[in-house]
Enzyme design. Sequence first.
Site: not given
Ligand code: UT7
Length: 332
Positions: A116, A257, A287
């Site tokens: 990125c 970004h 992204n």
């Molecule tokens: O460009 C390269 C650099 N990349 C980044 O900067 C990405 C950085 N990370 C992020 O933007 C975030 O961590 C994500 C968007 C990838 C994920 O968001 P989060 O708030 O960190 O979610 P999480 O991984 O902690 O997941 C929270 C919950 C989980 O469920 P439980 O375990 O709490 O029941 C996931 O299974 O959200 C669930 N989840 C979803 N639910 C609905 C994960 N993906 C999804 C989804 N739809 N697509």
Amino acid sequence: MNKPIRAKISALGTYVPPRLLTNADLERMVDTNNEWILSRVGIRERHIVDPGVATSDLAVEASKKALQQRGLTPADIELIVLGTVTPDMLFPSTACVVQNKLGAKGAWGFDLSAACSAFVYSLQVGAQFIATGAHKRVLAIGSDVMSSIIDYTDRATCVIFGDGAGAAMLEPAENDEEGFIDFIHEVDGSGGQFLYMPGGGSLHPSSKETVANKMHYVHQDGQQVFKFAVRKQAELCLKLLERNGLKGSDIDVFIPHQANLRIINATAERLGLRNGNVIINIDRYGNTTAATIPLAMNTAIEQGKLKKGSLVMLASVGAGFTVGATLLRWAF
Ligand code: UT7
């Protein structure tokens, strides 16, 4: 030693493929919902290619627009630096493919791998060739077809990414009132384990096993990347501001970004930017990896926020980890 020649962005072209992938489409593909995607990431829709369309195709469209805007021809390009994590193939480089498709007969070039951060790194590499006087016209490109390396059964990654490209023409600045002022780049390879595509390289050459184990797709520990991004992006920007005697409130346009709306907002808050000066278009494109920053530059131009003389700060964090912050005055 001669004083380095300052480089500027003299033209910008961007391109996204016409096909849309909306949150409603994704709701039909994986267990997700519009509300989660909007509130946790900030995306409504992204553009993705039709089969057979490659990173070079998007890059060529963006490059043609940049050339047209500046009234230049492909023969005027001396160097192509192309940032991507989704090259058409491992070799030849996508820069070579673009050189051929454009008909840029006099140019040399290469690909740059910084995920990125690849566009901001490509800008600086190009700017250094201008600074030494080696070149007068460098095309810095960020182009990615993320849909080619995404597992559309993995809800944790498939809702995030989109396809797109941007190309910036770099030329010597007329004076010190325009062009690149300063930059800070860092990498932290210890973060490589949190965002990567393990298959298809020399460590895990493509095989039935690598495909069966989905090693040809993006793997991400979202929370680790999120924490690093929020901390490090602001840290580098503050360092860059401080060593140039500036405060966040001096920045006219902040172009970060576009990985997650919450990362953008947290960074903006830490920097103390003025209201309305942060460019956000993640809702429309998702992204797009190397293409987010040129696409956001284009959005800033469309919104009338980016004008000749604007003091601009670019910021990126990506796989590697790679981090970059750039300060410049917009030149057209
Ligand atoms: O460009 C390269 C650099 N990349 C980044 O900067 C990405 C950085 N990370 C992020 O933007 C975030 O961590 C994500 C968007 C990838 C994920 O968001 P989060 O708030 O960190 O979610 P999480 O991984 O902690 O997941 C929270 C919950 C989980 O469920 P439980 O375990 O709490 O029941 C996931 O299974 O959200 C669930 N989840 C979803 N639910 C609905 C994960 N993906 C999804 C989804 N739809 N697509």
